[in-house]
Write a protein that holds these residues in place. Structure first.
Motif, mmCIF file in Angstrom:
data_model
loop_
_atom_site.group_PDB
_atom_site.id
_atom_site.type_symbol
_atom_site.label_atom_id
_atom_site.label_comp_id
_atom_site.label_asym_id
_atom_site.label_seq_id
_atom_site.Cartn_x
_atom_site.Cartn_y
_atom_site.Cartn_z
ATOM 1 N N ASP A 207 26.863 58.523 30.404
ATOM 2 C CA ASP A 207 26.011 57.681 31.241
ATOM 3 C C ASP A 207 24.943 58.543 31.901
ATOM 4 N N PRO A 208 23.695 58.514 31.388
ATOM 5 C CA PRO A 208 22.618 59.326 31.965
ATOM 6 C C PRO A 208 22.247 58.937 33.389
ATOM 7 N N ASP A 209 22.765 57.798 33.898
ATOM 8 C CA ASP A 209 22.532 57.439 35.288
ATOM 9 C C ASP A 209 23.357 58.285 36.241
ATOM 10 N N ILE A 210 24.249 59.119 35.716
ATOM 11 C CA ILE A 210 24.966 60.095 36.538
ATOM 12 C C ILE A 210 24.053 61.295 36.739
ATOM 13 N N GLY A 211 23.917 61.733 37.973
ATOM 14 C CA GLY A 211 23.017 62.832 38.293
ATOM 15 C C GLY A 211 23.558 64.189 37.879
ATOM 16 N N THR A 212 22.770 65.208 38.102
ATOM 17 C CA THR A 212 23.165 66.575 37.738
ATOM 18 C C THR A 212 23.958 67.265 38.841
ATOM 19 N N ARG A 213 24.010 66.668 40.032
ATOM 20 C CA ARG A 213 24.740 67.281 41.141
ATOM 21 C C ARG A 213 26.171 66.739 41.179
ATOM 22 N N TRP A 214 27.100 67.637 41.453
ATOM 23 C CA TRP A 214 28.500 67.225 41.418
ATOM 24 C C TRP A 214 29.354 68.079 42.330
ATOM 25 N N VAL A 215 30.547 67.565 42.614
ATOM 26 C CA VAL A 215 31.546 68.257 43.419
ATOM 27 C C VAL A 215 32.879 68.157 42.698
ATOM 28 N N ALA A 216 33.651 69.223 42.708
ATOM 29 C CA ALA A 216 35.005 69.214 42.160
ATOM 30 C C ALA A 216 35.991 68.877 43.275
ATOM 31 N N VAL A 217 36.930 67.983 42.983
ATOM 32 C CA VAL A 217 37.991 67.631 43.926
ATOM 33 C C VAL A 217 39.311 67.722 43.186
ATOM 34 N N GLY A 218 40.288 68.401 43.778
ATOM 35 C CA GLY A 218 41.567 68.538 43.097
ATOM 36 C C GLY A 218 42.732 68.578 44.060
ATOM 37 N N HIS A 219 43.896 68.170 43.560
ATOM 38 C CA HIS A 219 45.110 68.113 44.371
ATOM 39 C C HIS A 219 46.212 68.923 43.703
ATOM 40 N N SER A 220 46.892 69.786 44.472
ATOM 41 C CA SER A 220 48.050 70.536 44.002
ATOM 42 C C SER A 220 47.651 71.495 42.869
ATOM 43 N N GLN A 221 48.159 71.290 41.663
ATOM 44 C CA GLN A 221 47.655 72.057 40.528
ATOM 45 C C GLN A 221 46.138 71.935 40.472
ATOM 46 N N GLY A 222 45.647 70.715 40.684
ATOM 47 C CA GLY A 222 44.214 70.492 40.676
ATOM 48 C C GLY A 222 43.499 71.134 41.851
ATOM 49 N N GLY A 223 44.197 71.356 42.965
ATOM 50 C CA GLY A 223 43.594 72.086 44.076
ATOM 51 C C GLY A 223 43.294 73.521 43.681
ATOM 52 N N GLN A 224 44.241 74.142 42.983
ATOM 53 C CA GLN A 224 43.993 75.480 42.440
ATOM 54 C C GLN A 224 42.821 75.446 41.473
ATOM 55 N N ALA A 225 42.798 74.411 40.604
ATOM 56 C CA ALA A 225 41.700 74.270 39.650
ATOM 57 C C ALA A 225 40.367 74.115 40.368
ATOM 58 N N ALA A 226 40.357 73.394 41.496
ATOM 59 C CA ALA A 226 39.118 73.186 42.245
ATOM 60 C C ALA A 226 38.573 74.500 42.798
ATOM 61 N N VAL A 227 39.457 75.373 43.262
ATOM 62 C CA VAL A 227 38.987 76.671 43.770
ATOM 63 C C VAL A 227 38.408 77.501 42.630
ATOM 64 N N PHE A 228 39.074 77.512 41.479
ATOM 65 C CA PHE A 228 38.536 78.227 40.325
ATOM 66 C C PHE A 228 37.201 77.620 39.889
#
Length: 425
Positions: A207-228
């Protein structure tokens, strides 16, 4: 780091038996060039394909090579795991594993069902918490309450729907090797980061209507992934602009936790120290499987015969099943670790994937429940203290009386406010 196949003999028989998979990876490695890492994914929309749900997760071998973050195939989603208030897609996209091979990764994308704001929809690339390492544990396969991790993934979806209602597109990767061929690099930070970041690139192609700016959000295992992701994503995908990351109850100090469990067993005090080790016993088979994707880790060197006989349960059970009394949940550290065992190889992998010592320039928000016994608050706070001492841009909020999953709801308003400010909203 190279993978040692002999250390994994008999441990991935179900995945390895898929036709052509063992022959596929060397062939693909030979076809990949450095240009794959540098070429941005096109934003031309991808059209859905007519495939059965079962066949969707088994891509043809000749479709996997290509630019990381580019889409292989998509199909529309209705019902679980779709998010309310959005157009939903099941997608398969390309990433690169830790051996340099192209791999197919699946996930879901939800785009608000309304007019995008100037600059396009702000994007959240979500990194989920532990579900398991078996293919059946991929969150995108949660189509009914019968899904073995439904109690967790359905809770996460309710939180993600709040992000959609707040005007964000939400993409969630399954990670490499969950649902798709190949092993899942559980707690291997760089592999997780690639899956999270390549999902963000794939979302824009759908979907090209999604912009180029983004944020990673993660929980638990995904929290570690978010820091990486905060540390590595901008270099991995320079065509996108990472504005920061939110890590909820991020896994850290796993090597220290494992050493503590092993030492507690040796000293005969495993019971009293269990709260300090983050309930590591039930997660141990997943940790071992993840480490085996990047190093030679021989469980015979440190597991008791009883634990060795149960290790294969990780290959077809999700975390809720592994926590049951008839599985790893019925064991304590004394049942698991040999008193004369040598877990140095496993501990080394965990220490190498600890997010504590990472360097990053984009801001990081860490959110932690103080009543969390899965990722105990003292470990998270030790990570934050070290990161701040080394000059990293980290903010931290803790919530009294909130447990591991409760932090998802308890922290939402703080996370939304912080992310809104990143986007200037």
């Amino acid at each position: 780091m190279p993978e040692n196949e002999s250390a994994r003999t008999g441990q991935r028989s179900r995945r390895a038996s898929r036709p052509g998979i063992r022959r596929l990876f060397p062939l693909l490695a030979a076809t990949v060039t450095g240009s794959i890492l540098a070429t941005p994914a096109t934003s031309t929309p991808v059209r859905p394909e007519e495939t059965t749900l079962a066949s969707f997760y088994e891509p043809a071998a000749d479709r996997i090579p290509g630019t990381h973050g580019s889409v292989i195939q998509i199909r529309p989603l209705t019902g679980d795991p779709a998010l309310a208030g959005a157009r939903n897609y099941l997608l398969m996209y390309r990433s690169i594993d830790m051996r340099g091979n192209p791999v197919a990764v699946t996930g879901t994308l939800a785009v608000p069902d309304s007019t995008p704001p100037p600059g396009g929809w702000p994007l959240i690339s979500w990194a989920h918490g532990t579900t398991g390492v078996a293919d059946a544990c991929a969150p995108s396969q949660d189509t009914s309450p019968d899904f073995p991790a439904h109690d967790y993934t359905s809770m996460v979806r309710r939180v993600q729907e709040r992000w959609v209602a707040a005007g964000y597109a939400v993409a969630q990767t399954d990670y490499q090797g969950l649902g798709t061929p190949g092993p899942h690099g559980y707690l291997i930070g760089t592999a997780e980061q690639r899956a999270v970041t390549d999902m963000a690139r794939a979302a824009r192609q759908i979907d090209p209507d999604i912009g180029t700016r983004w944020v990673a959000v993660g929980h638990s295992q995904g929290g570690q992934a978010a820091v990486f992701t905060d540390a590595e994503a901008q270099q991995w995908a320079p065509d996108l602009q990472l504005l920061g990351a939110v890590a909820l109850a991020p896994a850290s100090h796993q090597g220290i936790g494992l050493q503590a469990s092993q030492l507690a067993s040796t000293a005969g005090v495993a019971g009293p120290l269990a709260p300090l080790t983050g309930g590591a016993v039930s997660f141990l088979p997943l940790i071992i499987r993840g480490a085996q994707t990047v190093a030679e880790v021989d469980p015979v060197r440190f597991l008791t015969p009883r634990a060795q006989s149960m290790l294969d349960e990780a290959d077809d059970r999700c975390i809720g099943q592994l926590r049951q009394p008839d599985s790893w949940g019925g064991l304590n550290a004394d049942d698991v670790f040999r008193r004369d065992g040598d877990a140095a190889a496993l501990i080394r992998v965990l220490n190498e994937n600890d997010p504590t010592a990472l360097s990053f320039t984009q801001p990081l928000l860490v959110l932690q429940g103080r009543a969390d016994t899965t990722v105990p608050a003292p470990g998270t706070e030790a990570m934050v203290v070290r990161q701040r001492a080394s000059g990293q841009p980290v903010q931290y909020h803790a919530y009294a009386g909130v447990d591991h999953r409760g932090v998802l709801d308890a922290s939402f308003d703080d996370a939304l406010d912080w992310v809104n400010r990143r986007f200037g909203r």
